[in-house]
Design an enzyme around this catalytic site. Structure first.
Site, PDB file in Angstrom:
ATOM      1  N   TYR A 138       0.790  -1.228   0.000  1.00  0.00           N
ATOM      2  CA  TYR A 138       0.000   0.000   0.000  1.00  0.00           C
ATOM      3  C   TYR A 138       0.827   1.285   0.000  1.00  0.00           C
ATOM      4  CZ  TYR A 138      -4.485  -2.375   0.686  1.00  0.00           C
ATOM      5  OH  TYR A 138      -5.616  -3.126   0.515  1.00  0.00           O
ATOM      6  N   LYS A 185       2.969 -15.213   3.578  1.00  0.00           N
ATOM      7  CA  LYS A 185       3.190 -16.039   2.375  1.00  0.00           C
ATOM      8  C   LYS A 185       4.707 -16.215   2.237  1.00  0.00           C
ATOM      9  CE  LYS A 185       1.748 -18.304  -1.167  1.00  0.00           C
ATOM     10  NZ  LYS A 185       1.132 -19.636  -0.984  1.00  0.00           N
ATOM     11  N   ASP A 218      -3.052 -18.790   2.075  1.00  0.00           N
ATOM     12  CA  ASP A 218      -4.003 -19.628   1.337  1.00  0.00           C
ATOM     13  C   ASP A 218      -4.700 -20.614   2.273  1.00  0.00           C
ATOM     14  OD1 ASP A 218      -1.499 -20.793   1.605  1.00  0.00           O
ATOM     15  OD2 ASP A 218      -1.377 -21.560  -0.449  1.00  0.00           O
ATOM     16  N   ASP A 242      -6.698  -7.086   4.476  1.00  0.00           N
ATOM     17  CA  ASP A 242      -7.828  -6.545   3.715  1.00  0.00           C
ATOM     18  C   ASP A 242      -8.730  -7.684   3.245  1.00  0.00           C
ATOM     19  OD1 ASP A 242      -9.397  -4.705   2.212  1.00  0.00           O
ATOM     20  OD2 ASP A 242      -8.260  -5.227   0.412  1.00  0.00           O
ATOM     21  N   ASP A 246     -12.723  -9.267   4.909  1.00  0.00           N
ATOM     22  CA  ASP A 246     -14.021  -9.411   4.221  1.00  0.00           C
ATOM     23  C   ASP A 246     -14.542 -10.839   4.425  1.00  0.00           C
ATOM     24  OD1 ASP A 246     -13.839  -6.768   3.157  1.00  0.00           O
ATOM     25  OD2 ASP A 246     -14.809  -7.420   1.297  1.00  0.00           O
TER      26      ASP A 246
HETATM   27  C1  IPM Z   1     -10.668  -1.309   3.136  1.00  0.00           C
HETATM   28  C2  IPM Z   1     -10.693  -0.917   1.671  1.00  0.00           C
HETATM   29  C3  IPM Z   1      -9.480  -0.090   1.282  1.00  0.00           C
HETATM   30  C4  IPM Z   1      -8.248  -0.947   1.536  1.00  0.00           C
HETATM   31  C5  IPM Z   1      -9.507   0.444  -0.156  1.00  0.00           C
HETATM   32  C6  IPM Z   1     -10.697   1.347  -0.390  1.00  0.00           C
HETATM   33  C7  IPM Z   1      -8.241   1.180  -0.521  1.00  0.00           C
HETATM   34  O1  IPM Z   1     -10.811  -2.060   0.884  1.00  0.00           O
HETATM   35  O2  IPM Z   1     -10.603  -0.405   3.977  1.00  0.00           O
HETATM   36  O3  IPM Z   1     -10.743  -2.494   3.430  1.00  0.00           O
HETATM   37  O4  IPM Z   1      -7.852  -1.755   0.698  1.00  0.00           O
HETATM   38  O5  IPM Z   1      -7.672  -0.803   2.623  1.00  0.00           O
HETATM   39 MN    MN Z   2     -11.272  -3.902   2.019  1.00  0.00          MN
END
Ligand code: IPM
Ligand code: MN
Ligand code: NAD
Length: 348
Positions: A138, A185, A218, A242, A246
């Site tokens: 990032y 990884k 993985d 990240d 999710d």
């Molecule tokens: C998150 C989002 C951000 C990230 C994006 C919008 C840059 O996906 O906060 O999870 O990857 O950190």
């Molecule tokens: Mn995200």
């Protein structure tokens, strides 16, 4: 996740898409709690301004945020903006320039019926993804050559520093109740992989009171689906954090419910936001679940030392979900505003 109390002034950045919809619910809920917080809205920070003026976040806005020390954030992102400079210029700049090196993303199953897993014995996820929030892929280090030609070359370098890795791994061990699983990884990524491994082993040896384990990313994804209840704290880099957050969000009840805190435990600064994005597919339809934003506000309250208020808020969200007074993604029939009102009505 204790941090020093700096101020009760809160900067609100609603952002784009469903960001303003869910942030409104979070602010109204904080106001209903009467916790003595004062809100300043920076609603000019959005994709419309970026498209019009090419401005993501001004230096003045950054300083305003730094002075306040606490931000409630909605989401950034707009289908009309196709380059990464906007999200990088707002959200990633705030994370980096305020050195919010911990991205704390808890995942606790909100209600039995919300788990996507068939096997009941495996449903009870209650873990935290501790995501390194200032380094990795990032940082934007890299470049491109012969752009737009068949000979194009692009490089995005992954940055890992000893300081960055050691402070996030130490943070993870500091908040764990039972165990820490370090995810990387290092079987493929050469130099950063070795650094994470070395730092993790040294930290692990200083914390014999906790169970320590390591998984490649993985297999961590596989094991999160197979046996989510076995995880306590997962510590990992920016990209894997990240992605895995999710996944844990969905295992805990759905992306719309997932909260996060971007914090610097040393300075006490924090930016609180739902894990989800601006969701352009549902914007303006009343379908946005405000729970992730409201639970992010609860994380804010905890960090400002308002623990009983935070718990009241979390209980209210749970109660509304259990009684299906929630948005359709959780099996309810309420719109965003009504779901926010239901949470406020459930405050005890
Ligand atoms: C998150 C989002 C951000 C990230 C994006 C919008 C840059 O996906 O906060 O999870 O990857 O950190
Ligand atoms: Mn995200
Ligand atoms: P997203 O998280 O916005 O949406 C993914 C899916 O989840 C969509 O189907 C959406 O409708 C649903 N969803 C998300 N939040 C919800 C909620 N509160 N209630 C009900 N359903 C919800 O991910 P995306 O579509 O990949 O990204 C859209 C934009 O948001 C992109 O520009 C992306 O870069 C940005 N984004 C921003 C952040 C952030 O600001 N922290 C985080 C992730 C994505």
């Amino acid at each position: 996740m204790q941090t020093e109390q700096t101020t009760q002034k809160i900067i609100v950045i609603p952002g784009d898409g469903i960001g303003p919809e869910v942030t409104e619910a979070a602010v109204l809920t904080l106001q209903a709690l009467g916790a003595g917080l004062e809100f300043t809205f920076l609603d000019r920070i959005n994709a419309d301004r970026y498209l019009r003026d090419g401005v993501a976040l001004t230096d003045g806005e950054l300083e305003e945020v730094r002075t306040a020390g606490t931000v409630l954030f909605g989401a950034v992102g707009d289908p009309r903006v196709t380059n990464p400079d906007y999200a990088r210029g707002v959200l990633l700049r705030l994370r980096t320039d305020l050195d919010l090196y911990v991205n704390y993303r808890p995942a606790v199953l909100l209600d039995e019926r919300l788990s996507p897993l068939r096997d009941e014995s495996r449903r009870g996820i209650d873990c935290v993804v501790v995501r390194e929030n200032t380094e990795g892929l990032y940082t934007g280090v890299g470049g491109s050559l012969r752009t737009g030609t068949p000979d194009e070359v692009t490089v995005d370098q992954e940055t890992n520093t000893h300081l960055g890795v050691s402070r996030i791994v130490e943070y993870a061990y500091g908040i764990a109740r039972r165990s820490v699983c370090m995810v990387d990884k290092s079987n493929a990524v050469r130099f950063g992989g070795q650094l994470w491994q070395r730092v993790w082993r040294e930290t692990r040896d200083r914390h014999p009171e906790l169970d320590s384990s390591h998984l490649y990313v993985d297999v961590a994804a596989m094991k999160l689906v197979k046996d989510p209840a076995s995880f306590d704290v997962i510590v990992t880099n920016n990209s894997y954090g990240d992605i895995l957050s999710d996944l844990t969000a969905e295992l805990a009840g759905g992306l719309g419910t997932a909260a996060s805190a971007n914090i610097n435990p040393r300075t006490g600064m924090g930016l609180y936001e739902p894990v989800h994005g601006s969701a352009p597919d549902i914007v303006g339809k009343g379908l946005a679940n405000p729970a992730g934003a409201v639970l992010s506000a609860a994380l804010l309250l905890r960090d400002r030392g308002l623990k009983s208020e935070a718990e009241a808020l979390e209980r209210a969200v749970r109660r509304t979900v259990a009684e299906r007074r929630c948005t359709p993604d959780l099996g309810g029939t309420l719109n965003t505003r009504q779901a926010g009102e239901a949470i406020r009505a459930a405050l005890d």
